[in-house]
Enzyme design. Structure first.
Site: not given
Ligand code: NDP
Length: 258
Positions: A152, A165
């Protein structure tokens, strides 16, 4: 060099996307499958993954749902075995599952600190432990493989209230630079993706009032990135000639300054 991503650009590739049940991971799975990769999608929400696989298959792609928690190292080993037995060795791992739970440090939200460390660092390492062998083997056989770690801009910038974070994401970026030096000679490209704000479910887990207010203000003042914007970038870097490695990719909403 010109890269034109077609429905066959990633044919023969075996992709694994963690955090694929929503947001960036879901968009990456769809995009990589549309570019011809077979895609294993990993997350905890089984129903979401089943729906995603159905969507991919309806569009003519191939996908495998693996319901698993990336913070469980044994579950990741089992996931890796499943990928190998169903598709062969993974050669494109999008190490993406993550969570953002901001709160001012003096509030001592220690459970939320731990949750972020366990997932954003521990989960990332479990995926690396489970899949590095496959990436190296696939690169030896096919000439290239990719490890794409979702970091990020939080890895670089100062966001008061987001310290833990930001720390976890700085870990991911610096880890990626180190791994690049180790794995590059094995033809495994390592990339750190550093998006600015993307409209996903990430923000819906935030409970801190100050952070929620900041995010609401940000939403008013700019158009957030769409997850598909990040997915297009991942498809692009995977489709590059094997000699080219985008080691660190910063993708910002045009309206976001830092
Ligand atoms: P979301 O919350 O939409 O997606 C997060 C995903 O991680 C979900 O599919 C969730 O699925 C999964 N997840 C969470 N916990 C677990 C676990 N213990 N095991 C397996 N899967 C898990 O957020 P984003 O798509 O935005 O995030 C994706 C990445 O992008 C993250 O690393 C975030 O830090 C990064 N990011 C996001 C930004 C933003 O502004 N959105 C900016 C910069 C980076 P489930 O709950 O079904 O397990």
């Amino acid at each position: 060099m010109s890269v034109n991503i077609t429905a066959a650009s990633l044919a023969g590739r075996v992709a694994v996307v963690t955090g694929a049940s929503s947001g960036i991971g879901e968009a990456c799975a769809l995009r990589l499958a549309a570019a011809g990769a077979r895609v294993a999608v990993v997350a905890r929400r089984e129903q979401r993954l089943a729906e995603l696989v159905t969507r991919i298959e309806k569009d003519g792609g191939t996908a495998l749902a693996i319901t698993a928690d990336v913070t469980d190292p044994a579950a990741m080993r089992i996931a890796a075995d499943r990928v190998r037995s169903e598709f062969g060795d993974a050669d494109l791992v999008v190490n993406n599952a993550g969570v953002m739970l901001p709160a001012p440090v003096q509030e001592l939200a220690i459970d939320q600190w731990q949750q972020q460390i366990d997932l954003n660092i521990g989960g990332v390492m479990n995926v690396i432990a489970a899949f590095t062998g496959q990436l190296v083997a696939a690169a030896a056989e096919r000439g290239v493989a990719d490890l794409v770690n979702t970091s990020s801009i939080a890895a670089q910038n100062i966001f008061p209230g987001f310290a833990v974070y930001c720390g976890t994401k700085a870990y991911v970026t610096h880890l990626s630079r180190q791994l690049r030096a180790e794995l590059g000679p094995n033809k495994v490209r390592v990339s750190a993706l550093e998006p600015g704000i993307v409209g996903t479910e990430l923000q819906t887990h935030v409970t801190d009032a100050g952070a929620l207010e900041w995010l609401a203000g940000a939403k008013e003042s700019m158009e957030f990135l769409d997850p598909a914007d990040i997915a297009e970038t991942v498809a692009f870097l995977a489709a590059l000639p094997p000699r080219v490695n985008l080691q660190q990719v910063t993708i910002m909403p045009t309206g976001q300054a830092s």
